[in-house]
Design an enzyme around this catalytic site. Structure first.
Site, PDB file in Angstrom:
ATOM      1  N   GLN A  15     -10.660 -36.640  13.776  1.00  0.00           N
ATOM      2  CA  GLN A  15     -10.319 -35.281  14.198  1.00  0.00           C
ATOM      3  C   GLN A  15      -9.881 -34.393  13.037  1.00  0.00           C
ATOM      4  O   GLN A  15      -9.775 -33.179  13.195  1.00  0.00           O
ATOM      5  CB  GLN A  15      -9.202 -35.296  15.249  1.00  0.00           C
ATOM      6  CG  GLN A  15      -9.634 -35.884  16.571  1.00  0.00           C
ATOM      7  CD  GLN A  15      -8.503 -35.811  17.573  1.00  0.00           C
ATOM      8  OE1 GLN A  15      -7.653 -36.696  17.611  1.00  0.00           O
ATOM      9  NE2 GLN A  15      -8.461 -34.743  18.358  1.00  0.00           N
ATOM     10  N   CYS A  19      -7.103 -32.382  24.456  1.00  0.00           N
ATOM     11  CA  CYS A  19      -7.495 -32.938  23.160  1.00  0.00           C
ATOM     12  C   CYS A  19      -7.402 -31.823  22.130  1.00  0.00           C
ATOM     13  O   CYS A  19      -7.851 -30.701  22.390  1.00  0.00           O
ATOM     14  CB  CYS A  19      -8.927 -33.482  23.232  1.00  0.00           C
ATOM     15  SG  CYS A  19      -9.503 -34.166  21.663  1.00  0.00           S
ATOM     16  N   LEU A  20      -6.803 -32.145  20.987  1.00  0.00           N
ATOM     17  CA  LEU A  20      -6.619 -31.106  19.971  1.00  0.00           C
ATOM     18  C   LEU A  20      -7.959 -30.586  19.444  1.00  0.00           C
ATOM     19  O   LEU A  20      -8.012 -29.498  18.885  1.00  0.00           O
ATOM     20  CB  LEU A  20      -5.762 -31.642  18.819  1.00  0.00           C
ATOM     21  CG  LEU A  20      -4.325 -32.021  19.203  1.00  0.00           C
ATOM     22  CD1 LEU A  20      -3.575 -32.559  17.997  1.00  0.00           C
ATOM     23  CD2 LEU A  20      -3.580 -30.856  19.824  1.00  0.00           C
ATOM     24  N   HIS A  60     -11.784 -41.907  20.192  1.00  0.00           N
ATOM     25  CA  HIS A  60     -12.205 -41.098  19.043  1.00  0.00           C
ATOM     26  C   HIS A  60     -12.777 -41.984  17.931  1.00  0.00           C
ATOM     27  O   HIS A  60     -13.730 -41.613  17.258  1.00  0.00           O
ATOM     28  CB  HIS A  60     -11.029 -40.305  18.470  1.00  0.00           C
ATOM     29  CG  HIS A  60     -10.765 -39.009  19.173  1.00  0.00           C
ATOM     30  ND1 HIS A  60     -11.666 -37.960  19.190  1.00  0.00           N
ATOM     31  CD2 HIS A  60      -9.687 -38.568  19.856  1.00  0.00           C
ATOM     32  CE1 HIS A  60     -11.153 -36.941  19.868  1.00  0.00           C
ATOM     33  NE2 HIS A  60      -9.946 -37.285  20.296  1.00  0.00           N
ATOM     34  N   GLY A  63      -0.933 -37.320  19.880  1.00  0.00           N
ATOM     35  CA  GLY A  63      -1.766 -38.338  19.246  1.00  0.00           C
ATOM     36  C   GLY A  63      -2.878 -37.679  18.463  1.00  0.00           C
ATOM     37  O   GLY A  63      -3.291 -36.552  18.787  1.00  0.00           O
ATOM     38  N   HIS A  75      -7.219 -42.838  24.514  1.00  0.00           N
ATOM     39  CA  HIS A  75      -7.857 -41.584  24.119  1.00  0.00           C
ATOM     40  C   HIS A  75      -8.156 -41.589  22.616  1.00  0.00           C
ATOM     41  O   HIS A  75      -9.264 -41.258  22.190  1.00  0.00           O
ATOM     42  CB  HIS A  75      -6.940 -40.410  24.499  1.00  0.00           C
ATOM     43  CG  HIS A  75      -7.460 -39.066  24.119  1.00  0.00           C
ATOM     44  ND1 HIS A  75      -7.899 -38.138  25.036  1.00  0.00           N
ATOM     45  CD2 HIS A  75      -7.627 -38.477  22.909  1.00  0.00           C
ATOM     46  CE1 HIS A  75      -8.326 -37.050  24.407  1.00  0.00           C
ATOM     47  NE2 HIS A  75      -8.154 -37.224  23.106  1.00  0.00           N
ATOM     48  N   GLU A  76      -7.165 -41.989  21.828  1.00  0.00           N
ATOM     49  CA  GLU A  76      -7.354 -41.980  20.365  1.00  0.00           C
ATOM     50  C   GLU A  76      -8.329 -43.084  19.942  1.00  0.00           C
ATOM     51  O   GLU A  76      -9.137 -42.886  19.034  1.00  0.00           O
ATOM     52  CB  GLU A  76      -6.013 -42.154  19.641  1.00  0.00           C
ATOM     53  CG  GLU A  76      -4.939 -41.127  19.996  1.00  0.00           C
ATOM     54  CD  GLU A  76      -5.420 -39.697  19.951  1.00  0.00           C
ATOM     55  OE1 GLU A  76      -6.377 -39.379  19.210  1.00  0.00           O
ATOM     56  OE2 GLU A  76      -4.856 -38.859  20.678  1.00  0.00           O
TER      57      GLU A  76
HETATM   58 ZN    ZN Z   1      -8.668 -36.149  21.366  1.00  0.00          ZN
END
Ligand code: ZN
Length: 248
Positions: free
Chosen positions: A103, A146-147, A193, A98, A189-190
């Site tokens: 991000q 998380c990226l 963000h 995701g 989670h997304e």
């Molecule tokens: Zn993340």
């Protein structure tokens, strides 16, 4: 979020093409029936033009763009599809499941995900201006990455199931019931963000302490590269005393 293929057996089909999947019910909403924006969303800025630089790069904590306000999208042309596709591409490069637009430094309310990751392409969802309508099924702890936080993992509590609404990449309203806890987790989670909330904000203090050294290392690396940046740093541990603990 990062892919944990050995732990997961999530199922989600794309609603591109309006397919239905185990665990997910997607349907186009009838126009004009309760699909107005919420008061909360009306307060955020609206963009009618999407701007970014290719190739996209995933920004890392504590880049201030991860905490910035994300604008509501009111443009549904090929630029939106292009941005979403570039996001999916870079998500796969980093083995993610995701990714939210902030991000990649684009502060708009757009998320992409594929709960099965890059090994199962074709299962991507693209959600614009998403909202959580209802939380169902209780909560559970689960490990997340998380990226924007390379190599950091920690347990976060999320609702097991949620009802959401959003627009698809063509601007059509969609309603989704995410009954698979893994898919619901990715969405939450997304979605966080898009609210400027990061996963460590939701960690219990004991979990946060296990990743504190890595978070501080990311902060220091970022500040070394951007000495003038105003970043939101981690608050000291509760009960921290003595040297270095702030007074208030
Ligand atoms: Zn993340």
């Amino acid at each position: 979020m990062l892919l944990r293929p050995t732990l997961r057996s999530a199922v989600l089909l794309p609603f591109r093409g309006r397919q239905r999947a185990v665990g997910v019910q997607a349907q186009a909403a009838k126009s004009g029936k309760g699909f107005g924006t919420t008061a909360k969303l009306q307060e955020v800025p609206v963009v009618t033009k999407l701007e970014w630089t290719s190739p996209l790069q995933i920004i890392k904590y504590p880049d201030p763009r991860l905490r910035a306000v994300n604008a509501k999208i009111n443009v549904f042309d090929e630029s939106l599809m292009r941005l979403a596709k570039e996001m999916i591409e870079i998500m796969y490069q980093d083995d993610g499941v995701g990714l939210a637009a902030p991000q990649v430094g684009v502060n708009v309310r757009l998320m992409v995900f594929n709960p099965m990751g890059r090994d199962k392409p074709g299962n991507e969802s693209i959600l614009v201006n998403p909202e959580i309508v209802e939380q169902l099924g209780g909560k559970e702890l689960g490990e997340e990455g998380c990226l924007s936080f390379p190599r950091i993992y920690g347990d976060v509590e999320r609702s097991r199931q949620i009802n959401v609404k959003a627009l698809d990449a063509t601007g059509q309203p969609v309603k989704l019931t995410l009954t698979d806890p893994w898919v619901a987790r990715i969405f939450q989670h997304e979605f966080d963000h898009l609210q400027g909330v990061l996963f460590h904000d939701r960690m219990k203090p004991s979990v946060l302490e296990t990743v504190r050294p890595e978070l501080v290392a990311l902060e220091e690396a970022f500040l070394a590269d951007h000495p003038a940046a105003k970043v939101q740093r981690l608050a000291p541990a509760k009960g921290a005393k003595g040297f270095g603990a702030p007074k208030k």
